[in-house]
Design a protein around this motif. Sequence first.
Motif: not given
Length: 382
Positions: A66-83
């Motif tokens: 489990x990843x503690x203290x991670x933010x939504x922005x950090x998760x989204x930045x690491x997993x970009x959207x294609x469509x």
Amino acid sequence: MEAFSEIKYFDDNKFYEIDYTHVGDLRHPAMLENLISPDDKRELVSMLVPVKKRLADPSLFDKPVEVANITIKEIEAANPILWTVDVPLDKLTQTLPRNSHFQINENNEVEFIGWILRAVLHTHVSVKLPFRIDMEFRQSGKGKTGVIFYHSEEIGYHFGSNARNRSFGINMSNDNEKDIRAILFHQPVFWDRFDFPGRGAINAEGYNHISWIVCEKHLACIINGEVRYCGTNFPYMSLDLSSEAICPIYIGTGGNDKIYFRSVRVSQLAQTLKNKMKKEELTMITKQSNNIISVIHRLVTDEYGENYWFNGCAKYVMECLGEPDYDYWFFAGLTGDIFTQHYNSIKYAGDALTSYMTEENMGGKPAEYIEGVFAKCGYAAT
């Protein structure tokens, strides 16, 4: 079928098993092929059945972290959207109309109750790993009904001793006496269960927004702007996800109270192409008059029906990289050469589709085409 020619049995076979659906049927019809007897005195047939590779036991892998203290922005930045697709609510369809309630109300919300687990709504949007699901909804009654989705054609509980549910859900495991309000999901590919009591709680009044981000680096559940769970190092994350199938998204409920869906969004996330070639793995000794490749053999065996040069070359490259499953027939199907054995037009005549796509004089882009073929195998190419 060449890839499966060495399968002699299935009982206790560690690598392959018959491919059944969740209702116990073969995923594809079995076929019988008449063969020519060498001595013309016997009737020979070859029976072809759908098979799939057995999954390794997830207990053999390291446990997720489990990843503690991670933010939504950090998760989204690491997993970009294609469509992204915003699912039209009026295009949702019931899988089992007799076992569910569905209608669009005056507020343009979907009212839905699924009285059994397999009664869900088909979004008619398909994605492959990695992906993201966003839903906005409100509860009714006592607020004990969970909200689930499936990334699979196989929904509900399965037949068979090793079959597993394939749902992702929040506000789960509640009943008349207990409020568990769990996050409950089944890891992709392996489908083993993970249960986090108390973390799936939602607002009983007003709207809720949930996001599931299921990707190569994280598996995260976000509820009302709060990261309730984020894990990494899941066994599926170590696999080559490029070969995973594109699957539809279904949404539904885990309880008998009505849920009002206001929006459903499905997003395909970008996948990282991995250059899997290790240093000095594919070697060539270079001299002025002599280039020696470590593995030398015929690239195309025409007496076996192998007729197209590119598929033999691609198979050879993968063989040198230790990938024997990517054989000649795999590439012949992937490129379409096996289906277009003679590709003719007014201005061009060639052996197959690959010949046309790599012909610069006909507007082909050889480098781009070949890069695309290897990308489908999960490899970068230059």
